[in-house]
Design a protein around this motif. Structure first.
Motif, PDB file in Angstrom:
ATOM      1  N   PHE A 175      24.052  40.840  34.091  1.00  2.84           N
ATOM      2  CA  PHE A 175      23.917  41.360  35.288  1.00  2.84           C
ATOM      3  C   PHE A 175      22.804  42.438  35.478  1.00  2.84           C
ATOM      4  CE2 PHE A 175      25.927  44.180  38.653  1.00  2.84           C
ATOM      5  CZ  PHE A 175      26.056  43.349  39.696  1.00  2.84           C
ATOM      6  N   LYS A 176      22.283  42.267  36.900  1.00  3.09           N
ATOM      7  CA  LYS A 176      21.110  43.162  37.472  1.00  3.09           C
ATOM      8  C   LYS A 176      21.491  43.883  38.478  1.00  3.09           C
ATOM      9  CE  LYS A 176      17.700  39.731  35.734  1.00  3.09           C
ATOM     10  NZ  LYS A 176      18.687  38.835  35.134  1.00  3.09           N
ATOM     11  N   THR A 177      20.808  45.155  38.544  1.00  8.04           N
ATOM     12  CA  THR A 177      21.093  46.012  39.803  1.00  8.04           C
ATOM     13  C   THR A 177      20.772  45.438  41.148  1.00  8.04           C
ATOM     14  OG1 THR A 177      18.874  46.964  39.449  1.00  8.04           O
ATOM     15  CG2 THR A 177      20.677  48.081  38.396  1.00  8.04           C
ATOM     16  N   SER A 178      20.262  44.278  41.259  1.00 10.68           N
ATOM     17  CA  SER A 178      20.102  43.550  42.337  1.00 10.68           C
ATOM     18  C   SER A 178      20.778  42.603  42.853  1.00 10.68           C
ATOM     19  CB  SER A 178      18.580  42.958  42.410  1.00 10.68           C
ATOM     20  OG  SER A 178      18.516  42.013  41.293  1.00 10.68           O
ATOM     21  N   GLN A 179      21.966  42.339  41.846  1.00 18.01           N
ATOM     22  CA  GLN A 179      22.983  41.671  42.104  1.00 18.01           C
ATOM     23  C   GLN A 179      24.435  42.095  42.796  1.00 18.01           C
ATOM     24  OE1 GLN A 179      22.905  39.733  38.295  1.00 18.01           O
ATOM     25  NE2 GLN A 179      22.085  37.895  39.186  1.00 18.01           N
ATOM     26  N   ARG A 180      25.330  41.290  43.305  1.00 17.33           N
ATOM     27  CA  ARG A 180      26.346  41.753  43.735  1.00 17.33           C
ATOM     28  C   ARG A 180      27.405  40.685  43.499  1.00 17.33           C
ATOM     29  NH1 ARG A 180      24.745  43.374  50.042  1.00 17.33           N
ATOM     30  NH2 ARG A 180      22.918  44.699  49.484  1.00 17.33           N
ATOM     31  N   ILE A 181      28.781  41.021  43.053  1.00 20.34           N
ATOM     32  CA  ILE A 181      29.533  40.102  42.774  1.00 20.34           C
ATOM     33  C   ILE A 181      31.009  40.272  43.424  1.00 20.34           C
ATOM     34  CG2 ILE A 181      28.925  39.667  40.449  1.00 20.34           C
ATOM     35  CD1 ILE A 181      32.104  41.613  40.778  1.00 20.34           C
ATOM     36  N   ALA A 182      31.693  39.239  43.489  1.00 21.73           N
ATOM     37  CA  ALA A 182      33.044  39.285  44.533  1.00 21.73           C
ATOM     38  C   ALA A 182      33.878  38.283  43.984  1.00 21.73           C
ATOM     39  CB  ALA A 182      32.836  39.201  46.031  1.00 21.73           C
ATOM     40  N   PHE A 183      35.294  38.597  43.775  1.00 18.79           N
ATOM     41  CA  PHE A 183      36.246  37.424  43.152  1.00 18.79           C
ATOM     42  C   PHE A 183      37.355  37.747  44.009  1.00 18.79           C
ATOM     43  CE2 PHE A 183      39.889  36.504  40.692  1.00 18.79           C
ATOM     44  CZ  PHE A 183      39.637  35.348  40.266  1.00 18.79           C
ATOM     45  N   ASP A 184      38.317  36.667  44.011  1.00 16.25           N
ATOM     46  CA  ASP A 184      39.656  36.896  44.555  1.00 16.25           C
ATOM     47  C   ASP A 184      40.406  35.536  44.521  1.00 16.25           C
ATOM     48  OD1 ASP A 184      41.781  37.790  45.585  1.00 16.25           O
ATOM     49  OD2 ASP A 184      41.019  38.671  47.473  1.00 16.25           O
ATOM     50  N   GLU A 185      41.576  35.465  44.690  1.00 14.80           N
ATOM     51  CA  GLU A 185      42.500  34.121  44.596  1.00 14.80           C
ATOM     52  C   GLU A 185      43.580  34.404  45.631  1.00 14.80           C
ATOM     53  OE1 GLU A 185      45.389  34.244  40.878  1.00 14.80           O
ATOM     54  OE2 GLU A 185      43.132  33.984  40.349  1.00 14.80           O
ATOM     55  N   LEU A 186      44.059  33.040  46.044  1.00 21.27           N
ATOM     56  CA  LEU A 186      45.256  33.104  46.913  1.00 21.27           C
ATOM     57  C   LEU A 186      46.390  32.468  46.078  1.00 21.27           C
ATOM     58  CD1 LEU A 186      43.694  32.252  50.213  1.00 21.27           C
ATOM     59  CD2 LEU A 186      44.119  34.593  49.523  1.00 21.27           C
ATOM     60  N   ALA A 187      47.509  33.057  45.962  1.00 19.28           N
ATOM     61  CA  ALA A 187      48.557  32.597  45.297  1.00 19.28           C
ATOM     62  C   ALA A 187      49.947  32.881  45.796  1.00 19.28           C
ATOM     63  CB  ALA A 187      48.418  33.020  43.695  1.00 19.28           C
ATOM     64  N   ARG A 188      51.007  32.269  45.600  1.00 22.19           N
ATOM     65  CA  ARG A 188      52.210  32.508  46.376  1.00 22.19           C
ATOM     66  C   ARG A 188      52.977  33.977  45.846  1.00 22.19           C
ATOM     67  NH1 ARG A 188      52.709  26.829  45.958  1.00 22.19           N
ATOM     68  NH2 ARG A 188      53.183  25.795  47.800  1.00 22.19           N
ATOM     69  N   ARG A 189      52.470  34.111  44.377  1.00 20.99           N
ATOM     70  CA  ARG A 189      52.723  35.294  43.798  1.00 20.99           C
ATOM     71  C   ARG A 189      51.903  35.843  42.817  1.00 20.99           C
ATOM     72  NH1 ARG A 189      58.695  33.432  41.546  1.00 20.99           N
ATOM     73  NH2 ARG A 189      57.220  31.528  41.109  1.00 20.99           N
ATOM     74  N   ARG A 190      51.845  37.020  42.560  1.00 25.97           N
ATOM     75  CA  ARG A 190      50.752  37.367  41.581  1.00 25.97           C
ATOM     76  C   ARG A 190      51.010  36.859  40.212  1.00 25.97           C
ATOM     77  NH1 ARG A 190      46.848  41.548  41.716  1.00 25.97           N
ATOM     78  NH2 ARG A 190      45.493  41.614  40.074  1.00 25.97           N
TER      79      ARG A 190
END
Length: 286
Positions: A175-190
């Motif tokens: 991973f480099k300092t010029s990079q950005r990340i994002a994550f998520d998911e949709l579920a009925r329950r965790r």
């Protein structure tokens, strides 16, 4: 139900594990965390005559830098992906996805290599190694090879692993300092399987996205790169119109399966919602 009777071998080396599997052929299975294999044994969906325990192989453990890659041993447990400092620093997208994997009991035993080798299309880690453009290290009787994640996931629960081969590590570009990340998911329950999930990594050139890689899961038979959506975003600054164009491009990227509880149109809609949400975070510097 209970598993059928089987023999058990605790392998002392990778070579011993591979040789035992070669001798037993289709009647052998490797076992490490066992979070996917054990339930299928109990239900007799699989009935191998030999289980080869690779849990204690030191060669499959450890996280270290190797040149421009972070080498993550296949026996790295899901919980370790959450806690390991080098992963947090150099593979933060894996760290972001790890808390969403099932429940604590499973994260404490399940392994990263096992998740990649199983290639469950609804699992988080296969899609994230795809988004990261990672390489899968594979050992066989003829030696060791590395396969790009884009070539590793072939079809539903089918990978580039040949019979008797073993995932030994995952190599992730640093991973480099010029990079950005994002994550998520949709579920009925965790902890439930996601209705749709997504992770992305973007390289920035000033105010513009230079390149972006987007990995979806639970939207088809394999983890999926949203390449048309990526093409609408590369070399552009993020604004509402650009995000809307990327959401529209998912029509060409995703082919969600039909199911009784979640129609394809609904899953595609959720994918668009999730993509817009994550691109908003990327634009804010996630």
């Amino acid at each position: 139900m209970k598993a059928r009777a089987f023999s058990y071998l605790r392998a002392r080396t990778i070579e011993e594990a591979l040789a035992a599997h070669s001798q037993a052929g289709d009647d052998a299975r490797f076992i490490a965390g066992g979070q996917s294999l054990v339930p299928t044994l109990a239900l007799r969906l699989q009935a191998p005559k030999l289980l080869i325990d690779i849990t204690h192989l030191a060669e499959l453990r450890g996280v270290r830098r190797e040149g421009e890659f972070l080498r993550i041993g296949a026996l790295t447990r899901h919980r370790e992906v959450m806690d390991q400092p080098l992963i947090a620093e150099f593979a933060p997208l894996l760290r972001a996805a790890a808390p969403f994997v099932a429940h604590p009991a499973i994260r404490n035993r399940g392994t990263l290599g096992g998740s990649i080798a199983l290639s469950d299309p609804a699992a988080e880690f296969p899609a994230m190694v795809l988004a990261l453009d990672a390489e899968i290290e594979i050992a066989g009787l003829s030696g060791t090879r590395r396969v790009k994640a884009s070539d590793f996931f072939v079809d539903l629960f089918e990978t580039a692993l040949a019979p008797g081969e073993l995932v030994t590590a995952i190599h992730v570009p640093l991973f480099k300092t010029s990079q950005r990340i994002a994550f998520d998911e949709l579920a009925r329950r965790r902890g439930d399987y996601a209705l749709v999930g997504c992770g992305m990594i973007a390289s920035y050139d000033g105010p513009k996205i230079e390149t972006i890689r987007i990995g979806f899961f639970a939207v088809g038979p394999v983890p999926t790169r949203a390449r048309h959506a990526e093409a609408t975003l590369n070399s552009h600054a993020l604004d509402a119109a650009r995000i809307a164009a990327a959401q529209a491009a998912l029509e060409e990227d995703l082919a969600p399966p039909d199911s009784e509880d979640v129609p394809p149109a609904m899953r595609l809609h959720l994918a668009r919602v999730l993509l817009g949400r994550l691109l908003g975070r990327i634009g804010e510097g996630a």
